[in-house]
Design an enzyme around this catalytic site. Structure first.
Site, mmCIF file in Angstrom:
data_model
loop_
_atom_site.group_PDB
_atom_site.id
_atom_site.type_symbol
_atom_site.label_atom_id
_atom_site.label_comp_id
_atom_site.label_asym_id
_atom_site.label_seq_id
_atom_site.Cartn_x
_atom_site.Cartn_y
_atom_site.Cartn_z
ATOM 1 N N VAL A 193 3.094 5.326 4.699
ATOM 2 C CA VAL A 193 1.922 4.484 4.976
ATOM 3 C C VAL A 193 2.331 3.429 5.996
ATOM 4 C CG1 VAL A 193 0.210 2.912 3.994
ATOM 5 C CG2 VAL A 193 1.018 4.879 2.659
ATOM 6 N N GLY A 206 8.482 8.197 -1.627
ATOM 7 C CA GLY A 206 7.929 8.113 -0.277
ATOM 8 C C GLY A 206 8.847 8.785 0.742
ATOM 9 N N LYS A 225 9.099 7.672 3.500
ATOM 10 C CA LYS A 225 9.646 6.519 4.239
ATOM 11 C C LYS A 225 11.173 6.491 4.105
ATOM 12 C CE LYS A 225 9.942 2.115 5.666
ATOM 13 N NZ LYS A 225 11.127 1.659 5.004
ATOM 14 N N GLU A 239 0.815 -1.221 0.000
ATOM 15 C CA GLU A 239 0.000 0.000 0.000
ATOM 16 C C GLU A 239 0.852 1.277 0.000
ATOM 17 O OE1 GLU A 239 -3.216 0.540 -0.422
ATOM 18 O OE2 GLU A 239 -3.547 -1.604 -0.714
ATOM 19 N N GLY A 240 2.072 1.191 0.498
ATOM 20 C CA GLY A 240 2.960 2.362 0.473
ATOM 21 C C GLY A 240 3.259 2.761 -0.962
ATOM 22 N N HIS A 241 3.654 1.765 -1.772
ATOM 23 C CA HIS A 241 3.908 2.035 -3.200
ATOM 24 C C HIS A 241 2.622 2.550 -3.870
ATOM 25 C CE1 HIS A 241 6.906 -1.359 -2.438
ATOM 26 N NE2 HIS A 241 7.684 -0.411 -2.900
HETATM 27 P P1 AMP Z 1 11.185 0.538 -2.859
HETATM 28 O O1 AMP Z 1 10.407 -0.413 -3.704
HETATM 29 O O2 AMP Z 1 11.386 0.068 -1.448
HETATM 30 O O3 AMP Z 1 12.454 0.997 -3.524
HETATM 31 O O4 AMP Z 1 10.290 1.839 -2.700
HETATM 32 C C1 AMP Z 1 9.808 2.537 -3.818
HETATM 33 C C2 AMP Z 1 9.187 3.834 -3.363
HETATM 34 O O5 AMP Z 1 8.111 3.553 -2.469
HETATM 35 C C3 AMP Z 1 10.163 4.745 -2.607
HETATM 36 O O6 AMP Z 1 9.938 6.096 -3.011
HETATM 37 C C4 AMP Z 1 9.762 4.542 -1.168
HETATM 38 O O7 AMP Z 1 10.059 5.636 -0.334
HETATM 39 C C5 AMP Z 1 8.261 4.341 -1.299
HETATM 40 N N1 AMP Z 1 7.739 3.637 -0.126
HETATM 41 C C6 AMP Z 1 8.150 2.448 0.373
HETATM 42 N N2 AMP Z 1 7.479 2.153 1.505
HETATM 43 C C7 AMP Z 1 6.619 3.167 1.735
HETATM 44 C C8 AMP Z 1 5.658 3.460 2.748
HETATM 45 N N3 AMP Z 1 5.443 2.641 3.762
HETATM 46 N N4 AMP Z 1 4.952 4.605 2.653
HETATM 47 C C9 AMP Z 1 5.166 5.469 1.626
HETATM 48 N N5 AMP Z 1 6.056 5.254 0.626
HETATM 49 C C10 AMP Z 1 6.778 4.127 0.685
#
Ligand code: AMP
Length: 273
Positions: free
Chosen positions: A171, A142, A144, A32-34
């Site tokens: 998220v 994010g 995050k 859900e964050g993505h």
């Molecule tokens: P990743 O796949 O971990 O490289 O993350 C891809 C994007 O999703 C990055 O911009 C992260 O900061 C964002 N992201 C990962 N987890 C979260 C979260 N819990 N809430 C908001 N954005 C997130």
């Protein structure tokens, strides 16, 4: 929704799109964050492109590149409402004669950059390449990964990208645990222990409200809380959100950043005061 694997094809398509392009770079295993970034992209843009690429250059040799969770089929299902998934192959992104790397100085060397020295070089390089390939007007990231957000804002500014960087809120699960693909590594007990990250961040917020603003005092209390729950602190820092500089006293809108090992899993989180 179309899945594009070739760099050249993605570049050809994106250059012909007539409208604002929103781009969300990911390493897949979506949650859900993505999806919150995708939602923001839909609000602001005519076209939404999500990349799924586990970027080897941002992992250190001893890290989890091989075991990083992947589930392309499920990711595709979750992205049914976007325009393009860019799913490149490693050899197409980093051919044998690849030689160019992007370093965002100073701010890449602190915090996560201390324990992961080449990490942000890999991040800045892949995002620079992806922005050129997808021709993005807006880049959704994010909060995050707060340091990553600041590093990439600096890179797009320094290198005169037309792209506007949009930071989106973290998220969390109901429990407070920030969603992360790496949460998959946690056992049931570790997942409970991992709540100490959010609890420690909340403690700083409560302390601020109660006038306990000394950074070192806050850091010590947070560290104790995390260690009591079995976590091993990599770093806890209190910083100015704009320039990532450490500050000696908590102030309105500053950030508390933490990185903690829960057994072998390294988790990061942060909060705005
Ligand atoms: P990743 O796949 O971990 O490289 O993350 C891809 C994007 O999703 C990055 O911009 C992260 O900061 C964002 N992201 C990962 N987890 C979260 C979260 N819990 N809430 C908001 N954005 C997130």
């Amino acid at each position: 929704m179309q899945i594009i694997k070739s760099v050249t094809e993605m570049q050809n398509i994106s250059q012909k799109l007539n409208g604002k392009i929103g781009f969300v770079p990911t390493m897949g295993f979506l949650h859900e964050g993505h999806l919150s970034l995708v939602k923001e992209a839909h609000k602001k843009c005519d076209f939404v492109i999500v990349s799924i690429f586990v970027n080897p250059s941002q992992f250190l040799p001893n890290e989890d590149l091989d075991s990083y969770p992947r589930n392309f089929e499920q990711d595709v299902k979750l992205l049914s409402d976007i325009d393009f998934i860019f799913f490149p192959q490693n050899e197409d992104i980093y051919p044998n004669d690849y030689k160019t790397w992007i370093t965002v100085e100073k701010i890449s060397a602190e915090f996560c950059g201390k324990s992961r020295p080449t990490h942000f070089k890999g991040v800045a390089t892949i995002v620079c390449k992806l922005l050129n390939i997808v021709n993005a007007d807006f880049l959704f990231l994010g909060e995050k990964d707060f340091q990553q957000l600041v590093v990439l804002k600096q890179m797009t500014k320094d290198l005169n990208f037309k792209t506007e960087v949009i930071g989106c809120p973290i998220v969390r699960e109901k429990s407070g645990l920030a969603l992360s693909s790496r949460n998959k590594y946690l056992s049931e007990i570790e997942r409970k222990n991992a709540l100490s990250l959010f609890e420690a961040l909340q403690l700083a917020k409560i302390n601020f409200k109660n006038g306990i603003v000394d950074s070192q005092k806050n850091i010590s209390q947070m560290q104790r809380l995390i260690e009591e729950k079995g976590g091993v602190v990599d770093y806890i820092e209190i910083i100015d959100s704009q320039n990532l500089e450490k500050i000696s006293k908590l102030k309105e809108r500053c950030r508390v950043l933490i990185a903690v090992f829960i057994d072998k899993t390294r988790l990061i989180d942060n909060i705005e005061i």
